[in-house]
Design a protein around this motif. Sequence first.
Motif, PDB file in Angstrom:
ATOM      1  N   VAL A  72       0.835  -1.201   0.000  1.00  0.00           N
ATOM      2  CA  VAL A  72       0.000   0.000   0.000  1.00  0.00           C
ATOM      3  C   VAL A  72       0.870   1.251   0.000  1.00  0.00           C
ATOM      4  O   VAL A  72       0.611   2.207  -0.743  1.00  0.00           O
ATOM      5  N   TYR A  78      -6.826   5.112  -3.851  1.00  0.00           N
ATOM      6  CA  TYR A  78      -7.143   4.046  -2.898  1.00  0.00           C
ATOM      7  C   TYR A  78      -8.016   2.961  -3.524  1.00  0.00           C
ATOM      8  O   TYR A  78      -7.843   1.773  -3.247  1.00  0.00           O
ATOM      9  N   ALA A 100      -7.160  -0.953  -3.671  1.00  0.00           N
ATOM     10  CA  ALA A 100      -8.077  -1.929  -3.077  1.00  0.00           C
ATOM     11  C   ALA A 100      -8.338  -3.084  -4.048  1.00  0.00           C
ATOM     12  O   ALA A 100      -8.346  -4.256  -3.646  1.00  0.00           O
ATOM     13  N   GLU A 101      -8.546  -2.764  -5.328  1.00  0.00           N
ATOM     14  CA  GLU A 101      -8.754  -3.816  -6.324  1.00  0.00           C
ATOM     15  C   GLU A 101      -7.492  -4.659  -6.504  1.00  0.00           C
ATOM     16  O   GLU A 101      -7.557  -5.878  -6.647  1.00  0.00           O
ATOM     17  N   ARG A 136      -8.885  -5.984  -1.330  1.00  0.00           N
ATOM     18  CA  ARG A 136      -9.299  -5.513  -0.012  1.00  0.00           C
ATOM     19  C   ARG A 136     -10.300  -4.383  -0.198  1.00  0.00           C
ATOM     20  O   ARG A 136     -10.414  -3.801  -1.278  1.00  0.00           O
ATOM     21  N   SER A 137     -11.019  -4.034   0.856  1.00  0.00           N
ATOM     22  CA  SER A 137     -11.941  -2.910   0.771  1.00  0.00           C
ATOM     23  C   SER A 137     -11.150  -1.611   0.778  1.00  0.00           C
ATOM     24  O   SER A 137     -10.017  -1.558   1.278  1.00  0.00           O
ATOM     25  N   GLU A 138     -11.754  -0.570   0.227  1.00  0.00           N
ATOM     26  CA  GLU A 138     -11.071   0.720   0.214  1.00  0.00           C
ATOM     27  C   GLU A 138     -10.831   1.221   1.636  1.00  0.00           C
ATOM     28  O   GLU A 138      -9.794   1.829   1.923  1.00  0.00           O
ATOM     29  N   VAL A 167      -7.783  -0.450   2.978  1.00  0.00           N
ATOM     30  CA  VAL A 167      -6.579   0.089   2.348  1.00  0.00           C
ATOM     31  C   VAL A 167      -6.211   1.438   2.957  1.00  0.00           C
ATOM     32  O   VAL A 167      -5.031   1.734   3.200  1.00  0.00           O
ATOM     33  N   ARG A 168      -7.216   2.269   3.223  1.00  0.00           N
ATOM     34  CA  ARG A 168      -6.938   3.560   3.850  1.00  0.00           C
ATOM     35  C   ARG A 168      -6.330   3.373   5.236  1.00  0.00           C
ATOM     36  O   ARG A 168      -5.415   4.118   5.635  1.00  0.00           O
TER      37      ARG A 168
END
Length: 293
Positions: free
Chosen positions: A127, A138, A142-143, A147-149, A152-153
């Motif tokens: 990341v 983001y 994520a893609e 993972r979900s955005e 990732v944040r």
Amino acid sequence: MATDTASDVFETHRSLLTGVAYRMLGRVADAEDVVQESWLRWSGTDRERVRDPRAFLVRVTTRLAIDRLRQITSRRESYVGPWLPEPIATDLGRTTPDAAERALLSETVSLAVLVVLESLSPLERAVFVLREAFGFPYGEIAETLDRSEAAVRQLSGRARRHVEERKPRFEVDQRQRRELTEKFLAASTGGDLGQLLALLAPDARLIGDSGGKAKAPLRVLETADKVGRFLHGVAQRPVEEAELRITEINGGPGLLILSRGVPDSVMSLDVADGRVQAVYIVRNPDKLAAFAR
């Protein structure tokens, strides 16, 4: 899509893929292996179904790098002495005309930052590299990581705080960095211990990487006195038929030392407030092969 077109598309993105893989792995050979495997995946893919080749290739390369990073962890744990990333010759001034972009790329490829990235988890490192070094949004990260955005944040914030807390300060101005590097080289080779100590920050550190295959400190040296006296002692035993070159290494001015035309060592400095904060010396011949080429 024809085979030659597939190759053309891949070559268009090779530099980006290599940059991601190197920052993830810290070793040129590992990065090249990952990029080669990405090419094999790309050449064997039904490319008519790929809407965005760049996103596809970055996703494949990042996931392969994460897998490789998990595999090589044990190898580094058994490494003899301190481990440093493999240094690379860079010319960001020529390839990156925008000053802000150059500063960003320079920082994220510096040996100091790559050392800090070693302490991140593979996902955090991915990341950080994609977001901080290459500015991916983001949603796209994520893609890439499946993972979900929101996740990732969170990973991004945690990784960025970790790096900011641990990375050494360094001078962004390339001219000042080069001038101090030149002064440091003159003091190191001239045998003037007083001048050398004057250039070192009081809490300066020296990290030497030999992998047990060359002479280098097996522990990190700390304080200007210890670092200065070590370098002063080294200067009394110069390498045979030495040739010294100041060149750009990992985004900043560094020193390449050759012995009889063969790379002997690479030195890189962290510079801030007019003093040398850290000295990185790589002497492991396995990590100097690229400079021989």
